[in-house]
Design an enzyme around this catalytic site. Sequence first.
Site, PDB file in Angstrom:
ATOM      1  N   ASP A  58       5.432  -6.695   2.685  1.00 10.14           N
ATOM      2  CA  ASP A  58       4.606  -7.282   1.624  1.00 10.14           C
ATOM      3  C   ASP A  58       5.471  -7.684   0.435  1.00 10.14           C
ATOM      4  O   ASP A  58       6.369  -6.930   0.029  1.00 10.14           O
ATOM      5  CB  ASP A  58       3.597  -6.234   1.111  1.00 10.14           C
ATOM      6  CG  ASP A  58       2.170  -6.516   1.542  1.00 10.14           C
ATOM      7  OD1 ASP A  58       1.816  -7.692   1.746  1.00 10.14           O
ATOM      8  OD2 ASP A  58       1.407  -5.532   1.666  1.00 10.14           O
ATOM      9  N   SER A  93       0.829  -1.204   0.000  1.00  7.65           N
ATOM     10  CA  SER A  93       0.000   0.000   0.000  1.00  7.65           C
ATOM     11  C   SER A  93       0.868   1.261   0.000  1.00  7.65           C
ATOM     12  O   SER A  93       0.352   2.363  -0.160  1.00  7.65           O
ATOM     13  CB  SER A  93      -0.954   0.004   1.204  1.00  7.65           C
ATOM     14  OG  SER A  93      -0.223  -0.167   2.404  1.00  7.65           O
ATOM     15  N   GLU A  99      -8.871  -9.969   4.866  1.00 11.61           N
ATOM     16  CA  GLU A  99      -9.289  -8.608   4.523  1.00 11.61           C
ATOM     17  C   GLU A  99     -10.690  -8.607   3.908  1.00 11.61           C
ATOM     18  O   GLU A  99     -10.966  -9.362   2.970  1.00 11.61           O
ATOM     19  CB  GLU A  99      -8.281  -7.994   3.531  1.00 11.61           C
ATOM     20  CG  GLU A  99      -8.676  -6.588   3.079  1.00 11.61           C
ATOM     21  CD  GLU A  99      -7.559  -5.814   2.392  1.00 11.61           C
ATOM     22  OE1 GLU A  99      -6.401  -6.275   2.402  1.00 11.61           O
ATOM     23  OE2 GLU A  99      -7.857  -4.739   1.849  1.00 11.61           O
TER      24      GLU A  99
HETATM   25  N1  LIG Z   1      -5.097   3.833   2.374  1.00 13.36           N
HETATM   26  C1  LIG Z   1      -5.262   2.521   2.151  1.00 13.36           C
HETATM   27  N2  LIG Z   1      -5.994   1.798   3.001  1.00 13.36           N
HETATM   28  C2  LIG Z   1      -6.181   0.459   2.814  1.00 13.36           C
HETATM   29  O1  LIG Z   1      -6.844  -0.182   3.646  1.00 13.36           O
HETATM   30  C3  LIG Z   1      -5.582  -0.139   1.664  1.00 13.36           C
HETATM   31  C4  LIG Z   1      -4.810   0.656   0.808  1.00 13.36           C
HETATM   32  N3  LIG Z   1      -4.672   1.983   1.067  1.00 13.36           N
HETATM   33  N4  LIG Z   1      -4.171   0.145  -0.287  1.00 13.36           N
HETATM   34  C5  LIG Z   1      -4.112  -1.297  -0.443  1.00 13.36           C
HETATM   35  C6  LIG Z   1      -5.352  -1.921  -0.019  1.00 13.36           C
HETATM   36  C7  LIG Z   1      -6.553  -1.582  -0.873  1.00 13.36           C
HETATM   37  N5  LIG Z   1      -7.618  -1.690   0.096  1.00 13.36           N
HETATM   38  C8  LIG Z   1      -8.932  -1.276  -0.106  1.00 13.36           C
HETATM   39  C9  LIG Z   1      -9.216  -0.292  -1.004  1.00 13.36           C
HETATM   40  C10 LIG Z   1     -10.512   0.163  -1.168  1.00 13.36           C
HETATM   41  C11 LIG Z   1     -11.536  -0.400  -0.430  1.00 13.36           C
HETATM   42  C12 LIG Z   1     -12.937   0.113  -0.602  1.00 13.36           C
HETATM   43  O2  LIG Z   1     -13.232   0.814  -1.526  1.00 13.36           O
HETATM   44  N6  LIG Z   1     -13.828  -0.229   0.326  1.00 13.36           N
HETATM   45  C13 LIG Z   1     -15.190   0.291   0.402  1.00 13.36           C
HETATM   46  C14 LIG Z   1     -16.189  -0.567  -0.331  1.00 13.36           C
HETATM   47  C15 LIG Z   1     -16.282  -1.999   0.123  1.00 13.36           C
HETATM   48  C16 LIG Z   1     -17.563  -2.690  -0.322  1.00 13.36           C
HETATM   49  O3  LIG Z   1     -18.621  -2.137  -0.083  1.00 13.36           O
HETATM   50  O4  LIG Z   1     -17.506  -3.808  -0.874  1.00 13.36           O
HETATM   51  C17 LIG Z   1     -15.529   0.438   1.890  1.00 13.36           C
HETATM   52  O5  LIG Z   1     -16.372   1.290   2.203  1.00 13.36           O
HETATM   53  O6  LIG Z   1     -14.920  -0.247   2.724  1.00 13.36           O
HETATM   54  C18 LIG Z   1     -11.239  -1.395   0.463  1.00 13.36           C
HETATM   55  C19 LIG Z   1      -9.928  -1.842   0.623  1.00 13.36           C
HETATM   56  C20 LIG Z   1      -7.098  -1.999   1.402  1.00 13.36           C
HETATM   57  N7  LIG Z   1      -5.749  -1.496   1.343  1.00 13.36           N
HETATM   58  C1  LIG Z   2      -4.164  -3.508   3.881  1.00 15.94           C
HETATM   59  C2  LIG Z   2      -2.950  -4.148   4.458  1.00 15.94           C
HETATM   60  C3  LIG Z   2      -3.263  -5.411   5.161  1.00 15.94           C
HETATM   61  C4  LIG Z   2      -1.918  -4.365   3.384  1.00 15.94           C
HETATM   62  O1  LIG Z   2      -1.740  -5.424   2.823  1.00 15.94           O
HETATM   63  C5  LIG Z   2      -1.149  -3.198   2.961  1.00 15.94           C
HETATM   64  O2  LIG Z   2      -1.208  -2.146   3.611  1.00 15.94           O
HETATM   65  O3  LIG Z   2      -0.443  -3.297   1.940  1.00 15.94           O
HETATM   66 MG   LIG Z   3      -0.680  -5.182   1.015  1.00 13.38          MG
END
Ligand SMILES: Nc1nc(=O)c2c([nH]1)NC[C@@H]1CN(c3ccc(C(=O)N[C@@H](CCC(=O)O)C(=O)O)cc3)CN21
Ligand SMILES: CC(C)C(=O)C(=O)O
Ligand SMILES: [Mg+2]
Length: 276
Positions: free
Chosen positions: A96, A58, A194
């Site tokens: 990672d 990330s 996750e």
């Molecule tokens: N700033 C950041 N936070 C993270 O948790 C994260 C990152 N970057 N980069 C790598 C991955 C990508 N991740 C993500 C990115 C977007 C959503 C997302 O859009 N979630 C929405 C919709 C989920 C749904 O309804 O299915 C949410 O409201 O959680 C979730 C995880 C988790 N990780």
């Molecule tokens: C969302 C977490 C678990 C991760 O894999 C990351 O920050 O890259």
């Molecule tokens: Mg990751």
Amino acid sequence: MTDSSRTVPLADVKHVRIRHLQEAKRVRERFVMLTAYEQYAAEIFDQAGIDVLLVGDSASNNVYGHKNSIPVTLDQLIPLCAAVTRSVQRPLVVADLPFGSFEVSTSQAVESSVRLMKEGLAHAVKMESTKHFAPHVSALTNAGIPVMAHIGFTAQREHQLGGYRVQGRGDDAKRLMEDALALQEAGAFCLLMEMIPEDVATGIDAAVDIPTIGIGAGASTTGQVLVWQDMAGLGSGKPFTFVKQYANLREDLTKAAQAFAKEVRQGAFPTLDHTF
Ligand SMILES: Nc1nc(=O)c2c([nH]1)NC[C@@H]1CN(c3ccc(C(=O)N[C@@H](CCC(=O)O)C(=O)O)cc3)CN21
Ligand SMILES: CC(C)C(=O)C(=O)O
Ligand SMILES: [Mg+2]
């Protein structure tokens, strides 16, 4: 095993090791993980008692300015990881394996992980994995490299999964259980889950002996992880559902930068106090 078999509470452990996380699962003690990508955050989280630091891919979207996790490279993650490890005493540092650094072969996975450990000074690696990557986890484990497996929503597969979506709903829960059991069997020391429904995460946590970590997976996992900039309110835009903001760093830093700019423009900074 019972509580009497425990050594010391995790909070009193001087250097967090994998066995302490395994013990936490056994005695139902929770542990805490945050991402970290550089010196000050790492140092602060160490002093705040965070048990595990994740140098996440990330960094792609939280350090390097990309839109998602896909572009970040091993060469970009290694120096961040080395900076984090050099800056801390107590936490376990996990790095990672970025997209493209392990999928090709078990040898590629070992070579990339060795670099994360030798050059990046990581204590363990994390792999976004499914049961099909059990041979990779096994090869790493046999090479003496501890592996944290990551299942459920895995951002490196964003395009295959059809976007940022909760995984394991309905019949799909069976797939995640199979992944979890296969990865444990292959030697993973810990399982990160996750964005999966809480009941599914609870079932998987109960089915595996290894400690679990959740992000958007409910409250039953051994540990919890968040991206630090999400946790501290540094990012822009609406926070994800699974995020709680414990500070408003974006607001604080904006105010500080504006105050500095204003004083410079007015000639109010520097004063004699800051002048030789
Ligand atoms: N700033 C950041 N936070 C993270 O948790 C994260 C990152 N970057 N980069 C790598 C991955 C990508 N991740 C993500 C990115 C977007 C959503 C997302 O859009 N979630 C929405 C919709 C989920 C749904 O309804 O299915 C949410 O409201 O959680 C979730 C995880 C988790 N990780
Ligand atoms: C969302 C977490 C678990 C991760 O894999 C990351 O920050 O890259
Ligand atoms: Mg990751």
